[in-house]
Design a protein around this motif. Structure first.
Motif, PDB file in Angstrom:
ATOM      1  N   ASP A   8      -9.090  13.688 -15.813  1.00 12.30           N
ATOM      2  CA  ASP A   8      -8.810  12.506 -15.150  1.00 12.30           C
ATOM      3  C   ASP A   8     -10.145  11.806 -15.035  1.00 12.30           C
ATOM      4  O   ASP A   8     -10.949  12.131 -14.157  1.00 12.30           O
ATOM      5  N   ASP A  10     -10.188   8.428 -14.629  1.00  9.32           N
ATOM      6  CA  ASP A  10     -10.123   7.309 -13.703  1.00  9.32           C
ATOM      7  C   ASP A  10      -9.567   7.478 -12.695  1.00  9.32           C
ATOM      8  O   ASP A  10      -8.913   6.672 -11.870  1.00  9.32           O
ATOM      9  N   THR A  12      -6.944   8.976 -11.274  1.00 11.87           N
ATOM     10  CA  THR A  12      -5.331   8.731 -11.146  1.00 11.87           C
ATOM     11  C   THR A  12      -4.965  10.067 -10.900  1.00 11.87           C
ATOM     12  O   THR A  12      -3.637   9.872 -10.176  1.00 11.87           O
ATOM     13  N   ASN A  15      -7.916  11.875  -6.419  1.00  4.36           N
ATOM     14  CA  ASN A  15      -8.902  11.009  -5.546  1.00  4.36           C
ATOM     15  C   ASN A  15     -10.218  11.707  -5.750  1.00  4.36           C
ATOM     16  O   ASN A  15     -10.577  12.413  -4.703  1.00  4.36           O
TER      17      ASN A  15
END
Length: 88
Positions: A8, A10, A12, A15
């Motif tokens: 992950d 970025d 997505t 969080n």
């Protein structure tokens, strides 16, 4: 079954900012720090950019943890992985 790796990069899938905020709150509670400490930790974190050793060196100095700060390094989930539970 084939092994699978998910990356992950970025925010997505998880969080990461929220995960770090949850960790910072737990960290502040565990160390008896004021709520302002959470904001200070989040500002220092800069979305995970400083190396963890740099991050915790500055945190040890700021909160005067001394050697006890080493345990703090171990309490941070690796690379901001999801905490045990996130708020709904």
């Amino acid at each position: 079954m084939q092994p699978l790796a998910l990356f992950d990069l970025d925010n997505t899938l998880i969080n990461l900012d929220e995960a770090f905020q949850v960790w910072a709150g737990e960290f502040a509670d565990e160390h008896g720090l004021e709520r302002e400490a959470v904001g200070w930790l989040i500002a220092l974190d800069r979305a995970g950019y400083p190396h963890r050793e740099v991050f915790f060196t500055k945190a040890r100095e700021h909160f005067a943890f001394g050697r006890a700060g080493r345990r703090a390094v171990e309490s941070l989930p690796p690379a901001h992985t999801a905490p045990r539970s996130l708020p709904a």
